[in-house]
Motif scaffolding. Sequence first.
Motif: not given
Length: 123
Positions: A36, A38, A45, A90, A92, A94, A118
């Motif tokens: 994962w 973000c 990224r 947090d 972002a 993803y 999102k």
Amino acid sequence: EAQLVESGGGSVQPGGSLRLSCEVSGFDFGDFAVGWFCQAPGEGRQGVASVSNGDGSTTYSDAVRGRLTVSSNKAKHTVYLQMNSLKLEDTAVYFCAASRWTGSLTPLMYDYWGKGTKVTVSS
């Protein structure tokens, strides 16, 4: 054709929780790690967490360790990211991605990518 489809994003208040899902198809799930990442507006990224579908080992960035948990359901070909105690930073988009290399949070090590979901954390 390899495909990864993310879902589960949305808007939450600080301290809230979300669970993201990444449904995988088109390649042998067990041979890959799924990570994962973000990407906040105007930024690059960044790796968040990854899970090896071979041995189940996980890797986390320092920023999320203890708050986010990555897991894998081999029967459903789906990888999850449980996000708890969410913070404003947090926020972002993803992305999930698949790599033949386990334990990496480096985007260049990943071969296949989803289109992202999102996550917005705001009060």
